[in-house]
Design a protein around this motif. Structure first.
Motif, PDB file in Angstrom:
ATOM      1  N   VAL A 142      12.656  10.767 -30.486  1.00  0.00           N
ATOM      2  CA  VAL A 142      13.344   9.642 -29.842  1.00  0.00           C
ATOM      3  C   VAL A 142      14.186   8.882 -30.862  1.00  0.00           C
ATOM      4  O   VAL A 142      15.347   8.529 -30.603  1.00  0.00           O
ATOM      5  N   GLY A 143      13.609   8.631 -32.049  1.00  0.00           N
ATOM      6  CA  GLY A 143      14.357   7.922 -33.086  1.00  0.00           C
ATOM      7  C   GLY A 143      15.589   8.690 -33.531  1.00  0.00           C
ATOM      8  O   GLY A 143      16.662   8.103 -33.737  1.00  0.00           O
ATOM      9  N   SER A 144      15.453  10.000 -33.681  1.00  0.00           N
ATOM     10  CA  SER A 144      16.592  10.831 -34.088  1.00  0.00           C
ATOM     11  C   SER A 144      17.683  10.824 -33.028  1.00  0.00           C
ATOM     12  O   SER A 144      18.880  10.760 -33.343  1.00  0.00           O
ATOM     13  N   LEU A 145      17.270  10.883 -31.777  1.00  0.00           N
ATOM     14  CA  LEU A 145      18.245  10.887 -30.688  1.00  0.00           C
ATOM     15  C   LEU A 145      18.972   9.545 -30.593  1.00  0.00           C
ATOM     16  O   LEU A 145      20.184   9.500 -30.344  1.00  0.00           O
ATOM     17  N   LEU A 146      18.241   8.452 -30.814  1.00  0.00           N
ATOM     18  CA  LEU A 146      18.876   7.132 -30.807  1.00  0.00           C
ATOM     19  C   LEU A 146      19.908   7.019 -31.931  1.00  0.00           C
ATOM     20  O   LEU A 146      21.021   6.519 -31.731  1.00  0.00           O
ATOM     21  N   TRP A 147      19.524   7.481 -33.112  1.00  0.00           N
ATOM     22  CA  TRP A 147      20.419   7.407 -34.274  1.00  0.00           C
ATOM     23  C   TRP A 147      21.661   8.271 -34.078  1.00  0.00           C
ATOM     24  O   TRP A 147      22.796   7.802 -34.243  1.00  0.00           O
ATOM     25  N   ALA A 148      21.444   9.524 -33.709  1.00  0.00           N
ATOM     26  CA  ALA A 148      22.582  10.421 -33.501  1.00  0.00           C
ATOM     27  C   ALA A 148      23.433   9.950 -32.325  1.00  0.00           C
ATOM     28  O   ALA A 148      24.672   9.984 -32.383  1.00  0.00           O
ATOM     29  N   GLY A 149      22.771   9.490 -31.272  1.00  0.00           N
ATOM     30  CA  GLY A 149      23.507   9.020 -30.104  1.00  0.00           C
ATOM     31  C   GLY A 149      24.378   7.822 -30.414  1.00  0.00           C
ATOM     32  O   GLY A 149      25.494   7.696 -29.895  1.00  0.00           O
ATOM     33  N   ALA A 150      23.887   6.933 -31.280  1.00  0.00           N
ATOM     34  CA  ALA A 150      24.681   5.758 -31.647  1.00  0.00           C
ATOM     35  C   ALA A 150      25.946   6.172 -32.392  1.00  0.00           C
ATOM     36  O   ALA A 150      27.047   5.682 -32.097  1.00  0.00           O
ATOM     37  N   ALA A 151      25.805   7.077 -33.367  1.00  0.00           N
ATOM     38  CA  ALA A 151      26.969   7.509 -34.145  1.00  0.00           C
ATOM     39  C   ALA A 151      27.952   8.302 -33.290  1.00  0.00           C
ATOM     40  O   ALA A 151      29.170   8.068 -33.330  1.00  0.00           O
ATOM     41  N   VAL A 152      27.424   9.236 -32.513  1.00  0.00           N
ATOM     42  CA  VAL A 152      28.290  10.037 -31.646  1.00  0.00           C
ATOM     43  C   VAL A 152      28.946   9.148 -30.592  1.00  0.00           C
ATOM     44  O   VAL A 152      30.129   9.317 -30.259  1.00  0.00           O
ATOM     45  N   GLY A 153      28.193   8.184 -30.090  1.00  0.00           N
ATOM     46  CA  GLY A 153      28.736   7.277 -29.082  1.00  0.00           C
ATOM     47  C   GLY A 153      29.900   6.455 -29.603  1.00  0.00           C
ATOM     48  O   GLY A 153      30.887   6.225 -28.892  1.00  0.00           O
TER      49      GLY A 153
END
Length: 323
Positions: A142-153
């Motif tokens: 979940v933490g990895s997805l939040l981090w990657a999602g923020a940058a990609v977003g």
């Protein structure tokens, strides 16, 4: 030059995202956020699949983090201390990571990648602390997805603006690179100066492990105080026999009944004995006249071959005395 990054990511796509994230999470100083932002911008233009970018980043993070997690379970706190020794702030790295775990437990994985210096340290720390594999995979995922999602977003939403910024950097050419290099050097210099000031402020006489052992053998009975955090004691359940366990902030309370002229030896497990030196400074300001940090701390004591005791789980807190 800047457009080469876009061309590289566009051509090799998800492979570049995967390798960059894998390397950064493994501890290699190659930031993945710029790649993720560019990948997000490319996804906005349908040049990369958005779900694929997120899955590549997630898979890379989990692979790297799981490796560190397993190393933490296998080798304990030694892995984290090794990581902190190569950080720009080795004196606070271990302590801050332990305090964050003490406060957040496994939930620290949800935000670890957003906190400088914590991303690589968190997986081995929670592994050493005994976080269950299932809980680790869930929280880290979940933490990895939040981090990657923020940058990609960011890249996805601001794709046109990002392209203009890249154009500006490319036009600036050498000047832009020199500016970035200057900022990097300035950052390193500031961190070094902060550390230098801390060490100077805590400069005082230390006692070696040989001197402490001789004092105990000679019957001087110095009061030995362990000022490691509760999390640090869970990481490493060893202690010097007879040591008094005390929190750094409350060490004076643990020693309230000890005469001011009694010989005190303070130890911790952090680089440069920072916590022990802070405790010694506090005690000297309160009138204790014979206080010295133990040079090298607990690790030096054990490496010298002197006896250590094992802390029972219920004795990991403060104001207990080691048997």
């Amino acid at each position: 030059m800047a457009h080469d990054l876009i061309a590289l990511i566009a051509h090799y796509g998800l492979f570049v995202v995967f390798i960059n994230v894998l390397a950064e999470q493994a501890g290699v100083p190659v930031p993945a956020v710029p790649t993720l932002v560019v990948a997000g911008a490319l996804a906005a233009g349908d040049r990369l699949p958005l779900p694929g970018v997120l899955l590549a980043a997630l898979a890379a993070s989990l692979i790297s983090d799981t490796g560190w997690y397993l190393a933490g379970r296998r080798f304990g706190g030694g892995v984290m201390r090794t990581l902190c020794r190569i950080s720009l702030s080795p004196d606070s790295c271990v302590k801050q990571s332990e305090l964050r775990f003490q406060r957040w437990r496994g939930r620290m994985l949800l935000v670890a990648k957003f906190v400088p210096g914590l991303s690589t340290v968190a997986p081995p720390l929670v592994g050493a602390m005994g976080l269950r594999p299932g809980a680790f995979l869930l929280l880290d995922g979940v933490g990895s997805l939040l981090w990657a999602g923020a940058a990609v977003g960011v890249g996805y939403v601001f794709a046109p603006q990002i392209d203009r910024v890249i154009d500006a950097i490319e036009q600036a050419g050498v000047v832009a690179l020199q500016g970035l290099a200057f900022l990097l050097v300035l950052y390193i210099a500031v961190k070094w100066w902060q550390r230098h000031r801390l060490l100077v402020s805590l400069r005082m006489a230390r006692i070696s492990v040989e001197e402490l052992n001789d004092a105990i053998a000679a019957g001087r009975n110095p009061v030995v105080v362990d000022v490691r955090s509760s999390a640090a004691r869970l990481l490493d359940g060893r202690a010097i026999p007879g040591a008094l366990l005390a929190d750094l902030e409350g060490v004076h309370l643990a020693l309230a009944d000890v005469p001011r002229d009694r010989e005190l030896v303070i130890y911790c497990s952090c680089p440069n004995e920072v916590s022990a030196a802070k405790a010694a400074s506090l005690l000297m300001s309160l009138g204790y006249r014979n206080v010295r940090p133990l040079q090298g701390g607990l690790e030096a004591w054990q490496e010298a071959g002197y006896p250590v005791a094992t802390l029972p789980a219920e004795h990991s807190g403060a104001h207990d005395r080691v048997a």
